[in-house]
Scaffold this motif. Structure first.
Motif, short mmCIF file in Angstrom:
data_model
loop_
_atom_site.label_atom_id
_atom_site.label_comp_id
_atom_site.label_asym_id
_atom_site.label_seq_id
_atom_site.Cartn_x
_atom_site.Cartn_y
_atom_site.Cartn_z
N GLU A 480 3.13 -6.48 2.31
CA GLU A 480 3.20 -6.05 0.91
C GLU A 480 3.03 -7.26 -0.02
OE1 GLU A 480 5.94 -3.35 -2.09
OE2 GLU A 480 6.79 -4.09 -0.22
N ASP A 483 2.66 -9.26 -7.30
CA ASP A 483 1.96 -10.00 -8.36
C ASP A 483 2.99 -10.75 -9.19
OD1 ASP A 483 0.92 -10.22 -11.25
OD2 ASP A 483 -0.90 -9.78 -10.09
N GLU A 496 -4.15 -3.70 -7.50
CA GLU A 496 -3.39 -2.77 -6.67
C GLU A 496 -3.81 -1.33 -6.94
OE1 GLU A 496 0.81 -3.41 -6.26
OE2 GLU A 496 0.63 -5.59 -6.50
N GLU A 499 -6.87 -0.54 -4.92
CA GLU A 499 -6.67 -0.26 -3.50
C GLU A 499 -6.65 1.24 -3.20
OE1 GLU A 499 -3.18 -2.35 -2.34
OE2 GLU A 499 -4.08 -4.34 -2.57
N ILE A 866 3.73 2.02 -7.02
CA ILE A 866 3.22 0.82 -7.71
C ILE A 866 3.73 0.75 -9.15
CG2 ILE A 866 1.19 0.54 -6.25
CD1 ILE A 866 -0.49 1.79 -8.44
#
Length: 915
Positions: A480, A483, A496, A499, A866
Motif C-alpha cells: 500500500e 502520498d 490512485e 489505478e 481512498i
C-alpha cells in the motif's frame, strides 16, 4: 440417501469400526469387500439378464463345468452361489469368517485365463489382512459381518449406480488418505488436482477417436479414471479409451485394478502391472508369448503423481533409452527420473502431466542439466504452481508440469495458480473456477497479469534455465502506498484514482461525477453519497442494463436445455455447453469475472447433475418419489438408525412448501414466529427485573429463564392477596350457610355481578361457581404496569400461550409434512417440471443477476477507501493534539495541592508544552 449422504454414513461407521487398525490399512479391507460385492452383484445381474431363474442361481456350484465356463467367458470370473455377497447376508448367524477365506481362494481359481492380468491376486491384501480384524475367529466373524452389512446398500449396477459406487469408493479413499498421515500421498491424488490434469490432457486429445492413457505410479487409479471421464466429454465411444497402469506397492496396485473395474471399464481395456517403474520399465512383451505381444508402449497421454524426491538407483542406467538423451536424476531425488520415464512413453503427438515438488524448477547439478536439455529440446509446455497444503499428509509446494513430444511454439507458459483456492479443514482446495481458469489459460497460452507468462527460450536462458515461478510471474499483492502531500494537506492523489482505470473505461464520465479538481495533481470527493451516486449514474445503469440484456433469455435457454431435453441430454457434456454459453454472453460485458460466473454454474451443476442422473436412470417418476428419512438416534446407550419422516427423492419438501403449499406453510411460519416473539418477551421481562426479583424462586439457578411451577405458585400467592369490594362481598357470601340468608344477601348486594355465575335452581350460587368467579376476579385484577405482580401475570399468560402454540406448531408441522409427501407423490408431469425449474434454474439465474451489483459494490468500497485514507490530514491530527494539550494545561492551572503535587503538575505542564 443421496450418494454424498451414503458415503458419509459409511465413512463415519467404518471409522468407528476400525478400532486400533490404522486408517491407511483399514481402507484395504473395506474397499476389498466393496469390490467383492461389486463382482458378486455384477455376476447376478448378468445371470438374471440371461434368463437364469432364482433356482438356477442357487444351483451355481464350482463342479458345474459348463456353467462355470459360460460365466467365466462372459463375466471374466465365476462365483458360486454359496460365495456370493448376497448369500453371506442371507446366512445371518450362520455366517463365519471361513466363508470369506473359502470364497476368496475359490475366486483366484476361477478367473478367466484371458482376464488374469486384471483379476489375479486382486484380493491378496484382503486375504492376508483378515487376521488383523480380530483376535479370534468369533471376533473376526463379527468384524466382517459388521463390514458387509455396512456396505450392503451401495448400488452396483447401471450407469447411475456406477457413479454412486465410484463416488463412494473415491470418497472413502480420500477420507482414509486424509486420516493416514504421511502415507496418504503415496496412493491418492486429491480429486481437484486429478481433474485439473485430466482437463488439460482431454483438451489436447479431444479430436482423437481412440486413446491410450498411462499412469506409471497409479496409486488408487483416480488420475486415470478422471482422464477417462474428461475425455468422455469429447469422444463418442468411451470404450475406445484404453487404460495402462503400473504401481509398485501390491496394496495400492490392487486399488488401481478395483477402481478401474468398478467404473464399468471393459477388462480388455485395462492393462495393469505390479512393478518398479524406474527399475523395470513396462515390459516389451508377455513372457508367455514374446513375439506376438511385443509392445514398446507408446501412448497418447501419461499422467502421474510419483512419490516426491524419492531415492533411486541410477547405476548402469546411462544407456537406458528413457534417460540417455537428457541425463540421470541424482540418487537422492528421482523426480526427473519419473518425468523422463513418462516422456519416453509418449507418442509424437502425445501429452503428459506430472505432479512434482517445486524444487525441480530451480535445483542445480544433474537436475539442472536435465532441465536445460528438456528446454533446449522444446519438451516443456507449461508449468503450473499449485497452492500449498493441497495434498494430504504434506504441505510441500507442488507444481504440475505439462510436457509434449513435439511442439510448434518454443516458449514455456508459467502459471502461478497458488492464490486460487478455498480452505477446507486443514487443506486447501481448488475450486471449479480455479481449475477452469488454469485449463483455459494453458489451452490458449494466455499472458495474464499476476497469473501467467509465456517465457521465451531466450529469457529462460538468461535465467540459466532456472524456472522458479516468481522469476517470471509476480503474484504478490502490491504494498500500500501513501502520498506524503495528501497525508499532510489532504486531497486524493490522481495517481490512485487512475489505478481504477478499468472502471473509468467501463463507466464513462463517472470519474468526473465523483471527483472534482483539487490542488495540483490532487482531487476532491465531489459527492456526499458515493453508493447512490454510483448506482444512479447513467453509465452504471447502462452497464447493468447491458448485462441484463445479455442474460434476458437465459432462463428460457436453461429451461430448453435442462427441462425440455431432460431425458436425452448428455450429462457429461452439458456443463461444457452451458459454461460456453455463459462465457459467450459475457464476451462484451466489461468488469464481470467470467470465472466467478462459472463458479456459480459449477455450484448449481453439482446438484443438478445428480438429479439428472437419477431421472435418466430411474425414469421421470423418480421426481414424484419420497424416501424414508433415516437418522441415527441413541437408544439404551446404543446408536441405531430409525426413520424420522420423509424426504423428497429429488424435490425438496421446502420447495413444495414455498410453491404448492404456501398458505399452510405461511400459517405455520406465523405460529413459529409467535413462539420466537414469546421467547423474546421472556427475555424483556427478565431484563426488567430487579436483582432481588431476578434471584427469586421464579427463575432458575442461573437466573436466565423462568420456572413454570414456581411462576404458577407465585401467581396463586399474588391472586390470593388481591382485595376488591366485589371479592370481599363474595367471600362474605361464601361464609353463609342458610338458603334464606344467601337469597337476602344476594338481593342486598349489587356490588357483585351475580350474572357472571351460573345460579342454582333455587336462585343461590354454589361453592364451585363462587370459587371459579373469585379466581376469575383475582386473575383479571390489573396491577401497576411495572410491578413485579404484573410481570408474573404476564409471564403466566405467555407460558399458557407458549404451550398452546407449541402444540399447534407440532400438529401443523406434522400435517404439513404428510401433505407434502402426498403432494409430491400426486404431482402431475407439468407440476413436476415446474418444480424442477424452480430447483435448478431459479437459483442459478438469480445468483448470476447479482454479478453487476457485486462489481459496483467493489468500486464503491475502493472509492470509500481512498477518500477516507486522506480524509484526516496529519496536520489536523497534530493541531487537535496541540489543542487538547493546551486545554489540559489550562485545567492544571486551576488545580491546588501541596508543594510536591504542584511541582509534579508543573513538570507535566512543561512536557505538554514541549519545553
Amino acid at each position: 440417501m443421496n450418494k454424498q449422504q451414503l458415503a458419509t454414513k459409511i465413512w463415519d461407521s467404518a471409522n468407528k469400526m476400525r478400532s486400533k487398525i490404522e486408517a491407511n490399512e483399514y481402507k484395504d479391507y473395506i474397499l476389498g469387500f466393496i469390490f467383492y460385492k461389486y463382482l458378486s452383484d455384477r455376476e447376478l445381474k448378468f445371470l438374471k439378464e440371461n434368463s437364469f431363474t432364482q433356482e438356477d442361481i442357487e444351483a451355481l456350484v464350482e463342479d458345474d463345468a459348463e456353467t462355470v465356463k459360460y460365466v467365466r467367458e462372459n463375466v471374466g470370473y465365476f462365483i458360486a452361489y454359496k460365495d456370493l455377497f448376497s448369500t453371506w447376508l442371507k446366512m445371518g448367524k450362520d455366517f463365519d469368517v471361513s466363508n470369506v477365506t473359502d470364497a476368496l481362494s475359490a475366486f483366484n481359481r476361477l478367473i478367466n485365463p484371458s482376464h488374469k492380468k486384471v483379476f489375479e491376486g486382486i484380493f491378496n491384501t484382503l486375504q492376508t489382512g483378515l487376521s488383523k480384524l480380530g483376535d479370534s475367529s468369533a471376533s473376526r466373524t463379527k468384524a466382517i459381518s459388521d463390514l458387509i452389512h455396512l456396505i450392503k446398500n451401495i448400488p452396483m449396477d447401471g450407469k447411475q449406480d456406477y457413479d454412486v459406487l465410484g463416488f463412494i469408493y473415491e470418497y472413502l479413499i480420500s477420507m482414509f488418505a486424509a486420516n493416514a498421515g504421511k502415507k496418504a500421498g503415496e496412493f491418492y491424488t486429491p480429486h481437484e488436482v486429478s481433474l485439473l490434469m485430466s482437463e488439460i490432457v482431454a483438451e489436447h486429445l479431444k479430436d482423437k477417436k481412440e486413446i491410450i492413457i498411462y499412469d506409471p505410479t497409479s496409486g488408487s487409479g483416480s488420475l486415470l479414471i478422471n482422464i477417462g471421464r474428461s475425455i468422455a466429454k469429447h469422444i463418442d465411444d468411451e470404450n475406445n479409451i484404453k487404460y495402462y497402469a503400473q504401481e509398485l506397492k501390491q496394496n495400492t496396485y490392487n486399488l488401481t485394478r478395483m477402481n478401474l473395474v468398478m467404473r464399468g471399464i471393459l477388462p480388455d481395456n485395462i492393462v495393469t502391472r505390479n512393478g518398479d517403474t524406474l527399475e523395470d520399465d513396462w515390459p516389451y512383451f508377455d513372457e508367455v508369448n514374446p513375439v506376438e505381444t511385443y509392445n514398446p508402449l507408446y501412448v497418447d497421454a501419461v499422467v502421474s503423481n510419483p512419490p516426491y524426491s524419492q531415492h533411486w538407483d541410477p547405476s548402469n542406467k546411462e544407456a537406458d533409452p528413457r534417460y540417455a538423451r537428457f541425463g540421470l536424476a541424482p540418487k537422492s531425488k528421482a523426480d526427473y527420473a519419473f518425468l523422463l520415464h513418462d516422456l519416453f512413453h509418449l507418442k509424437p503427438d502425445g501429452i503428459m502431466t506430472i505432479v512434482l515438488p517445486h524444487g525441480v524448477l530451480y535445483r542445480g547439478g544433474e537436475e539442472g542439466e536435465i532441465r536445460r536439455n528438456l528446454i533446449e529440446s522444446n519438451h516443456i509446455d507449461a508449468i503450473i504452481g499449485l497452492p500449498t497444503n493441497i495434498f494430504f499428509g504434506t504441505n510441500i509446494s507442488t507444481i504440475i508440469m505439462v510436457l509434449k513430444q513435439k511442439r510448434e511454439n518454443t516458449d514455456v507458459l508459467i502459471v502461478d495458480a497458488s492464490k486460487g483456492f478455498i480452505k477446507v479443514g486443514k487443506n486447501n482446495k481448488l475450486r471449479a473456477s480455479d481449475i477452469k481458469k488454469i485449463v483455459d489459460t494453458v489451452t490458449i497460452r494466455a499472458d495474464i497479469d499476476k497469473f501467467s507468462w509465456k517465457a521465451s527460450r531466450e529469457e529462460i536462458r538468461r535465467n540459466e534455465y532456472n524456472l522458479n515461478i516468481p522469476r517470471y510471474v509476480d503474484s504478490s499483492e502490491g504494498a500500500e502506498k501513501w502520498d506524503i502531500y495528501a497525508t499532510m494537506f489532504g486531497g486524493i492523489p490522481m495517481s490512485e484514482i487512475a489505478e481504477l482505470s478499468e472502471y473509468w473505461s467501463a463507466f464513462p464520465e463517472l470519474k468526473e461525477t465523483l471527483f472534482s479538481k483539487g490542488v495540483g495533481p490532487y482531487a476532491e470527493l465531489a459527492v456526499n453519497n458515493i453508493e447512490q451516486s454510483v448506482d444512479e449514474h447513467p453509465a452504471v445503469k447502462a452497464f447493468v442494463s447491458n448485462f441484463m440484456g445479455a442474460f434476458r433469455d437465459f432462463d428460457s435457454f436453461l429451461k430448453s436445455e435442462l427441462i425440455t431435453n431432460i431425458a436425452s441430454l448428455n450429462i457429461s457434456k452439458e456443463e461444457v455447453f452451458l459454461s460456453a454459453d455463459i462465457f459467450a454472453r459475457l464476451d462484451f460485458i466489461p468488469l464481470i469475472d467470467k470465472y466467478e460466473a462459472y463458479q456459480l454454474l459449477a455450484d448449481e451443476w453439482a446438484k443438478i447433475s445428480v438429479d439428472l442422473e437419477i431421472i435418466q436412470t430411474e425414469g421421470f417418476n423418480a421426481v414424484k418419489k419420497v424416501d424414508p428419512n433415516m437418522v441415527i438416534k441413541k437408544k439404551d446407550g446404543k446408536e441405531e438408525e430409525v426413520q424420522d419422516g420423509w424426504i423428497g427423492h429429488i424435490i425438496p419438501f421446502e420447495l413444495v412448501h414455498r410453491t404448492l403449499l404456501s398458505a399452510e406453510y405461511e400459517a405455520l411460519k406465523k405460529k413459529e414466529s409467535r413462539l420466537t416473539e414469546i421467547f423474546s418477551e421472556y427475555d424483556e421481562i427478565l431484563d426488567s427485573l430487579s436483582d432481588e426479583e431476578r434471584n427469586s424462586s421464579v427463575t432458575n439457578d442461573s437466573s436466565d429463564a423462568f420456572v413454570a411451577k414456581e411462576v404458577g405458585d407465585k401467581l396463586k400467592e399474588i391472586n390470593a392477596d388481591v382485595d376488591t369490594q366485589e371479592i370481599r362481598t363474595l367471600n362474605a357470601y361464601a361464609a353463609l350457610s342458610r338458603k334464606a340468608d344467601k337469597l337476602t344477601f344476594i338481593s342486598a348486594h349489587n356490588d357483585v355481578v351475580w350474572s357472571n355465575m351460573e345460579a342454582n335452581t333455587d336462585g343461590t350460587y354454589g361453592k364451585k361457581a363462587v370459587n371459579a368467579y373469585l379466581a376469575e376476579l383475582q386473575s383479571a385484577f390489573e396491577f401497576p404496569e411495572e410491578s413485579f405482580e404484573a410481570k408474573i401475570v404476564r409471564i403466566s399468560k405467555l407460558m399458557t400461550e407458549e404451550k398452546e402454540v407449541k402444540a399447534q406448531v407440532k400438529a401443523d408441522a406434522a400435517a404439513l409434512h404428510m401433505k407434502t409427501k402426498a403432494t409430491i407423490e400426486s404431482l402431475s408431469d407439468e407440476q413436476a417440471l415446474e418444480l424442477l425449474e424452480q430447483k435448478w434454474i431459479f437459483p442459478l439465474t438469480e445468483s448470476i443477476k447479482q454479478l453487476p451489483n457485486a462489481v459496483t459494490h467493489v468500486l464503491v468500497d475502493k472509492i470509500k477507501a481512498i477518500s477516507e485514507k486522506y480524509a484526516v490530514t496529519y496536520s489536523a491530527v497534530v493541531s487537535e493534539i496541540q489543542e487538547t494539550e493546551s486545554t489540559l494545561s489550562a485545567l492544571i492551572d486551576e488545580l491546588v495541592g501541596n508543594e510536591y503535587d504542584m511541582k509534579g503538575l508543573s513538570e507535566f505542564q512543561k512536557l505538554l508544552k514541549g519545553e
